[in-house]
Design a protein around this motif. Structure first.
Motif, PDB file in Angstrom:
ATOM      1  N   LYS A   1       0.826  -1.215   0.000  1.00  0.00           N
ATOM      2  CA  LYS A   1       0.000   0.000   0.000  1.00  0.00           C
ATOM      3  C   LYS A   1       0.858   1.262   0.000  1.00  0.00           C
ATOM      4  O   LYS A   1       0.487   2.274  -0.627  1.00  0.00           O
ATOM      5  CB  LYS A   1      -0.932  -0.017   1.218  1.00  0.00           C
ATOM      6  CG  LYS A   1      -2.027  -1.079   1.125  1.00  0.00           C
ATOM      7  CD  LYS A   1      -3.002  -0.994   2.286  1.00  0.00           C
ATOM      8  CE  LYS A   1      -4.133  -1.997   2.125  1.00  0.00           C
ATOM      9  NZ  LYS A   1      -5.118  -1.906   3.223  1.00  0.00           N
TER      10      LYS A   1
ATOM     11  N   ARG B   1       0.602   4.233  -2.893  1.00  0.00           N
ATOM     12  CA  ARG B   1       0.416   5.682  -2.723  1.00  0.00           C
ATOM     13  C   ARG B   1       1.433   6.448  -3.571  1.00  0.00           C
ATOM     14  O   ARG B   1       1.112   7.489  -4.148  1.00  0.00           O
ATOM     15  CB  ARG B   1       0.571   6.060  -1.249  1.00  0.00           C
ATOM     16  CG  ARG B   1      -0.383   5.396  -0.261  1.00  0.00           C
ATOM     17  CD  ARG B   1      -1.835   5.803  -0.441  1.00  0.00           C
ATOM     18  NE  ARG B   1      -2.493   5.139  -1.546  1.00  0.00           N
ATOM     19  CZ  ARG B   1      -2.959   3.885  -1.507  1.00  0.00           C
ATOM     20  NH1 ARG B   1      -2.823   3.141  -0.419  1.00  0.00           N
ATOM     21  NH2 ARG B   1      -3.572   3.365  -2.558  1.00  0.00           N
ATOM     22  N   GLU B   2       2.654   5.938  -3.641  1.00  0.00           N
ATOM     23  CA  GLU B   2       3.682   6.593  -4.461  1.00  0.00           C
ATOM     24  C   GLU B   2       3.353   6.460  -5.953  1.00  0.00           C
ATOM     25  O   GLU B   2       3.557   7.399  -6.731  1.00  0.00           O
ATOM     26  CB  GLU B   2       5.054   5.990  -4.170  1.00  0.00           C
ATOM     27  CG  GLU B   2       5.585   6.283  -2.778  1.00  0.00           C
ATOM     28  CD  GLU B   2       5.758   7.767  -2.528  1.00  0.00           C
ATOM     29  OE1 GLU B   2       6.181   8.487  -3.460  1.00  0.00           O
ATOM     30  OE2 GLU B   2       5.468   8.224  -1.402  1.00  0.00           O
TER      31      GLU B   2
ATOM     32  N   GLU C   1       0.345   6.192  -7.196  1.00  0.00           N
ATOM     33  CA  GLU C   1      -0.765   7.125  -7.445  1.00  0.00           C
ATOM     34  C   GLU C   1      -0.259   8.556  -7.622  1.00  0.00           C
ATOM     35  O   GLU C   1      -0.721   9.278  -8.502  1.00  0.00           O
ATOM     36  CB  GLU C   1      -1.764   7.063  -6.283  1.00  0.00           C
ATOM     37  CG  GLU C   1      -2.635   5.823  -6.293  1.00  0.00           C
ATOM     38  CD  GLU C   1      -3.500   5.713  -5.057  1.00  0.00           C
ATOM     39  OE1 GLU C   1      -4.532   5.030  -5.116  1.00  0.00           O
ATOM     40  OE2 GLU C   1      -3.136   6.305  -4.014  1.00  0.00           O
ATOM     41  N   ARG C   2       0.680   8.970  -6.774  1.00  0.00           N
ATOM     42  CA  ARG C   2       1.224  10.324  -6.894  1.00  0.00           C
ATOM     43  C   ARG C   2       1.917  10.512  -8.244  1.00  0.00           C
ATOM     44  O   ARG C   2       1.778  11.564  -8.888  1.00  0.00           O
ATOM     45  CB  ARG C   2       2.189  10.618  -5.743  1.00  0.00           C
ATOM     46  CG  ARG C   2       1.515  11.123  -4.482  1.00  0.00           C
ATOM     47  CD  ARG C   2       2.516  11.596  -3.455  1.00  0.00           C
ATOM     48  NE  ARG C   2       3.076  10.485  -2.700  1.00  0.00           N
ATOM     49  CZ  ARG C   2       2.525   9.997  -1.598  1.00  0.00           C
ATOM     50  NH1 ARG C   2       1.418  10.513  -1.128  1.00  0.00           N
ATOM     51  NH2 ARG C   2       3.084   8.985  -0.962  1.00  0.00           N
TER      52      ARG C   2
END
Length: 417
Positions: A108, A112-113, A115-116
């Motif tokens: 997860k 997140r990285e 997604e960024r």
């Protein structure tokens, strides 16, 4: 007691009914209906659906309904769109997966990285590219896509560490489908990167490809966090998660790394407890026809060979691989005891099957392949292993980077300085 039995029977019947409805909806999509046509029926007839039901549905579609893996892969994004928002939230009283270093926490953290990178940097640069396709913005897009290719490590840990444990629990459908989609995403990123590197003014086409990459990467994050990881948390033991965490370093991490090693909160092993057999230190000696070696000597020698060796037994099960300093292809201990067919993406399984069939029938004793990977020239050799009577015992895979050998010229007769 009769009331309890009746309740159980009613629950089983309801589960069967829901499962049949799920299959019918997917089959309707298979027949050509649009997402919008089946969405309302799904919400009305099925309601909330569990992760286990999605897993069982995919497995059933392939094994019972005969829908090919490739077709389920095509439908995967469609049924994800339907299920999104209706998957039950799984509440857990103890959540080790939220602790830094736990494999799920790491997956997860990487997501997140990703997604960024995809939803901010790549989207921003893609938008600028549509307005002004100059060299500077093309370079930035190439840089973004090179970073995004790092998700190969994220996907490889799923495929080589997590999937083998799920398969031990009889979960095959989702792993085969997801591996195929992973490979599709890898290919899409490489394709648009190549198109940008040889840009010829096809701005709209590249814009569509970039949008498709973003969409598929985001869909995969959703599938992982709402289907795959909850399913794995429900099935895998703490010891299995510990093994996955320990072996993750061998493959590497994507855009982010664990903050620290995960140490589960559990009672220490009692004094004198036996070491598990698969982790026990080698002891004793082996007598060969041409000499005697200790197990420690033998393993050290094999790991010092400038090649990767993998042995698959007569039942197509991976039994051993050497563990040199610089492996060419990722291998983890999780593959031991796994069939070789499940160690390859669905798109290449037919090649593996044909090779093994030729070896077992005696049509071939060896097969060679060679491929270019960056600055390496990889020579992959397969040998049928037979005993003195010619009985097939398994297959030996022998992989070597022969680029330095191919570059040799002249002769060398003295020691290096």
């Amino acid at each position: 007691m009769s009331e309890l039995i009746n309740n159980r029977e009613a629950g089983a019947q309801e589960q069967t009914r829901r499962q049949e409805m799920l299959k019918e909806i997917i089959k309707e999509l298979h027949a050509g209906k649009s997402v919008e046509e089946v969405k309302a029926r799904f919400a009305e007839a099925v309601g909330d659906v569990t992760v286990e039901e999605i897993s069982a549905m995919e497995h059933s579609l392939m094994t019972e309904e005969g829908i090919p893996v490739e077709e389920v892969q095509r439908l995967c994004s469609v049924h994800t769109a339907i299920f999104k928002g209706s998957i039950e939230q799984i509440h857990r009283s103890s959540k080790p997966e939220e602790q830094p270093g736990h494999p799920v926490h790491t997956f997860k953290l990487e997501n997140r990285e990703i997604e960024r990178l995809v939803n901010f940097r790549l989207e921003l640069h893609a938008s600028k590219f549509q307005k002004n396709d100059n060299e500077e913005i093309i370079f930035k897009l190439l840089e973004d896509l090179s970073l995004l290719l790092d998700l190969d490590k994220h996907y490889s840990r799923k495929e080589n560490l997590l999937f083998p444990y799920l398969e031990k629990y009889g979960i095959y459908g989702p792993t085969k489908v997801m591996w195929g989609v992973d490979d599709g995403i890898r290919a899409m990123i490489k394709d648009v990167k190549n198109a940008l590197a040889h840009y010829d003014g096809n701005k709209e086409e590249i814009g569509q490809k970039l949008a498709e990459v973003s969409r598929e990467v985001n869909e995969m994050i959703f599938k992982e966090e709402n289907i795959l990881l909850p399913m794995a948390l429900d099935k895998l033991t703490e010891d299995e998660w510990v093994k996955i965490a320990r072996e993750s370093d061998e493959i590497g991490f994507c855009l982010a790394a664990p903050e620290r090693e995960w140490i589960p909160e559990r009672a220490p092993e009692p004094a004198g407890a036996e070491t598990p057999q698969d982790e026990a230190a080698p002891q004793g000696f082996i007598r060969f026809e041409t000499g005697i070696l200790s197990l420690h000597q033998l393993e050290t020698v094999l790991n010092h060979l400038p090649v990767d060796i993998t042995f698959i037994d007569e039942n197509d099960v991976v039994r051993y691989f050497s563990h040199g300093k610089e492996r060419i292809f990722a291998r983890t201990k999780a593959v031991i005891g796994r069939t070789v067919q499940n160690c390859h993406p669905p798109q290449s399984v037919h090649v593996v099957e044909k090779l093994l069939e030729d070896f077992k029938s005696g049509r071939k004793d060896a097969e060679d392949f060679w491929i270019n990977i960056k600055d390496k020239f990889i020579y992959i050799r397969y040998f049928a292993v037979r005993d003195a009577e010619g009985r097939y015992m398994g297959t030996l895979e022998f992989t070597q980077n022969i680029a330095p050998i191919r570059a040799l010229e002249g002769q060398k007769r003295i020691l290096s300085e």
